[in-house]
Enzyme design. Structure first.
Site, short mmCIF file in Angstrom:
data_model
loop_
_atom_site.label_atom_id
_atom_site.label_comp_id
_atom_site.label_asym_id
_atom_site.label_seq_id
_atom_site.Cartn_x
_atom_site.Cartn_y
_atom_site.Cartn_z
N HIS A 149 44.64 43.19 34.33
CA HIS A 149 44.74 42.94 35.78
C HIS A 149 43.33 43.14 36.30
CE1 HIS A 149 45.96 43.46 40.00
NE2 HIS A 149 45.20 44.54 40.00
N ASN A 183 54.57 49.97 33.77
CA ASN A 183 54.33 50.90 34.88
C ASN A 183 55.63 51.54 35.36
OD1 ASN A 183 52.49 48.37 35.03
ND2 ASN A 183 51.25 50.06 35.80
N ASP A 215 55.49 37.68 38.81
CA ASP A 215 55.00 38.97 39.31
C ASP A 215 56.12 39.67 40.08
OD1 ASP A 215 53.28 41.07 39.65
OD2 ASP A 215 52.26 40.22 41.39
#
Lengths: 430, 314
Positions: free
Chosen positions: A185, A100, A311
């Site tokens: 996800h 991303n 994360d």
């Protein structure tokens, strides 16, 4: 490079069933030459650099399956250099970088860019992932085959979910042909729309729109149903609720082959920590109730959950100094990843080997990479941990470019004192 | 003992008025007591005081508002403050300035008090962390609207003489309502029994943990109530289907004379406004001067805000 020898360490390497006091020899090429209780003071090779670990933990370098780097496009949040420093200080030697970025990693030339930047600027191992769909539009799949040939280890839309069931089924079907790893996800957007934190008492009190845990479970169950038809390598990136744990437990019992991760944040924090609108705790998936957290910890101990991820999502202060609704989602966490996981050991929730497995052996196996273990012949990626060192998290002392830690001022027990990558000592703390 | 009875807080325990949640019972009583004198004043021909002379009050409204904004403006002016009202819909926020930057800019102008309304929950808390003066929350997202709850309490006390022991129903769009949340906290603190009545789709999750009884049926929820607070259906905040139609909503949750029968004979009707007549309330009931205190609420609003400005302004 001189030969290096570490002696008198408590070695834990779940992959090789090692849990003993011993030593490790790194050869001149930075590979592991010998390991175990036979390596001791008496048989040190000549000219070798010796480090006496004094019974501290010697672990394989941590493998973190979910890390946001910021290159390209968000270099002001994190770059490969700052990420490496942060990772090394936490014993992390290999990461899967999320796609991303801006532009996103969805084609071969972008992979070349990432690999080159990773090689030149990073001192840890970067395993890039690419998106499942072009420009993360959730519709047009990327070139799994070509991307995989270029070195992509996994495919994921990162912070996004494939909503369309037909597209997802095609992705799984196509991925199975080329044995590509698909990471999802899990979040149903219709159910999570406008949501900011867990749907429950806290969201009601704070007047923030909730994200129901069913939004996660419904995607997990859909994908696991699809998996019956289209067997591919499938991994759920991080789950957050006890309802999802139940769904995963059931499917694993039925013998389905897939794996699943959890963020260290969801193992260590709950929705109450959001307090008075702390935007550093605005996460995806959101922090849920204490009951959910306890269930996740239990599932980790049982092996229902395979992997813990940091994360790590660095966000600059400007993106967080906003109202809760406007603030960016995500927390910086790679530096505190291992120490925070050790908390689960210290409070007797999960045994040490299970925790280490979920951070080394398991992710390496899912990714199919030769990391996360101390096998003879492997690159000497490892860390030494003072299991009982007491310290306090201070954002001013973080190495990451962004300081959005969700655990500022938390008292920790256990700290990384040395990290080696490819046999080189790249991080040292006194 | 007589001396003890007279003992009352003379100072607010908080620096800011961010929500009823942060106040103590004595804070609330102090505000209510203080506002009573302003009720009298507002009825007199000479309404101007100089308690806040030389003070600057900034009204920062990021959301359109008629009654709250004018109420705060009037309250400030009657106390003698210099009031500046900023309508943030057409200012630098549109040019990309963040709330904190706006706050810092205004802070540099040395205001003595800032009143803020914002569409995001927690906006007033954020502002309060960044400025040097007291902040009054005039409504933040779906979280709190403390002065509305205070003016509702004042209206009830003036009519009923007390709040303790009353049974009070709050009906309608609870999910999107900051007014409901502030009222729940305040009425509970002052000893009322609070009933919430709404269709399940408009009832917030786990709201029963705030110490209220929940009902999905008007007749059951209104039984023997002393006060019926109706809420506006907030269509502008509704994304997706919460209700089938306003017609069906009115059938089941609109306040009509026959549903009101279930409440006590002397029950009072309240509404924070603006009303959707024929959607949540029968138009004749809303105007019934024997039952409806909706106009009085507006009147009390000015008095409550005068009390808050006086007590919080340093």
């Amino acid at each position: 490079m001189k030969e290096k020898i570490i002696i008198n360490a408590k070695i834990i390497d779940p992959k090789n069933n090692l849990n003993e006091i011993g030593g490790l020899i790194i050869d001149v090429k930075g590979k592991i030459k010998a390991i175990g209780k036979k390596v001791k003071n008496s048989n040190i090779p000549k000219n070798a650099e010796v480090f006496d670990a004094k019974k501290k933990l010697l672990l394989p370098g941590i493998v973190d399956m979910r890390v946001f780097v910021g290159e390209p496009g968000f270099e002001y949040k994190e770059n490969f250099k700052t990420l490496s420093k942060a990772a090394l200080s936490g014993g992390v030697t290999s990461v899967v970088s999320m796609p991303n970025t801006s532009p996103v990693i969805d084609n071969v030339s972008m992979v070349d860019f990432i690999k080159r930047r990773g090689r030149d600027k990073s001192s840890i191992n970067i395993f890039p992932s690419a998106t499942l769909t072009k420009n993360i539009d959730g519709k047009r799949m990327t070139e799994f085959g070509l991307l995989k040939k270029k070195g992509i280890v996994a495919f994921t839309d990162g912070v996004k979910t494939i909503q369309d069931s037909q597209i997802m089924s095609r992705i799984m079907e196509y991925a199975s042909d080329i044995n590509a790893l698909i990471i999802q996800h899990a979040e149903d957007y219709n159910l999570s729309e406008g949501g900011l934190i867990n749907d429950g008492e806290i969201s009601t009190r704070l007047g923030l729109q909730g994200i129901p845990s069913i939004a996660e479970k419904i995607i997990v169950e859909r994908d696991l149903s699809l998996l019956e038809e289209y067997q591919c390598k499938y991994h759920i990136s991080q789950i957050s609720s006890s309802k999802t744990v139940a769904a995963i437990r059931k499917n694993k019992k039925e013998g389905k082959k897939f794996s699943c991760g959890v963020s260290i944040n969801n193992l260590s924090l709950n929705e109450n920590d959001i307090g008075d609108f702390k935007t550093f705790l605005k996460l995806s998936p959101p922090l849920r109730t204490e009951e959910d957290r306890v269930e996740l910890v239990k599932a980790l101990g049982e092996g229902i959950i395979d992997v813990i991820v940091s994360d790590h999502k660095p966000e600059d202060e400007e993106s967080k100094r906003l109202t809760f609704a406007q603030a960016a989602t995500g927390a910086s966490g790679i530096e505190t990843f291992l120490p925070l996981a050790l908390e689960l050991f210290h409070n007797k929730s999960v045994d040490l080997e299970t925790i280490i497995s979920a951070m080394t052996k398991n992710p390496a196996k899912i990714l199919g990479i030769k990391k996360g273990s101390l096998e003879i012949g492997n690159d000497a990626d490892l860390c030494i941990v003072d299991l009982n060192k007491a310290w306090k998290v201070k954002k001013t002392e973080l190495f990451s470019k962004s300081k959005n830690t969700p655990i500022e001022d938390r008292k920790m027990q256990g700290q990384v004192i040395r990290t080696y990558v490819g046999g080189e000592l790249l991080f040292k703390r006194n | 003992m007589a001396v003890l009875k007279k003992l009352q807080a003379v100072k607010i325990s908080q620096n800011h008025l961010l929500g009823i949640q942060n106040l103590s019972v004595s804070d609330i009583n102090l505000i209510l007591e203080e506002s009573k004198s302003f009720v009298k004043l507002n009825k007199s021909s000479s309404k101007k005081l100089d308690i806040l002379r030389g003070k600057t009050q900034i009204n920062l409204f990021f959301e359109p508002s008629t009654r709250t904004q004018s109420s705060f403006e009037l309250a400030g002016k009657r106390l003698g403050a210099d009031v500046m009202s900023m309508n943030m819909n057409n200012s630098s926020i549109k040019k990309g300035e963040t709330l904190i930057d706006t706050a810092m800019t205004l802070n540099a102008m040395n205001p003595d008090i800032i009143v803020i309304r914002h569409q995001d929950s927690g906006a007033s808390n954020l502002l309060a962390q960044k400025v040097n003066c007291p902040v009054i929350n005039a409504g933040d997202g779906k979280r709190e609207h403390p002065t509305q709850a205070l003016l509702d309490a004042l209206t009830i006390i003036i009519r009923k003489g007390k709040i303790n022991g009353l049974r009070i129903a709050i009906c309608g769009d609870i999910l999107h309502s900051r007014v409901a949340r502030s009222n729940i906290y305040l009425l509970n603190m002052l000893g009322a029994e609070v009933h919430l009545i709404a269709p399940s789709t408009l009832m917030p999750k786990k709201i029963e943990r705030l110490g209220v009884k929940i009902f999905n049926n008007m007749n059951e929820g209104l039984k023997d109530c002393d006060i019926v607070m109706m809420l506006r259906l907030q269509n502008e905040r509704m994304h997706g289907s919460f209700l089938a139609s306003t017609r069906e909503y009115y059938e089941y949750f609109g306040l009509t004379p026959d549903k009101l029968e279930f409440a006590k004979n002397d029950a009072l009707i309240m509404h924070p406004g603006p009303m959707n007549r024929g959607v949540e309330i029968d138009t004749n009931l809303a105007d019934d001067i024997n039952k409806s205190v909706i106009k009085e609420q507006v009147e009390m609003g000015v008095a409550i805000r005068m009390a808050c400005l006086k007590l919080f302004c340093k």
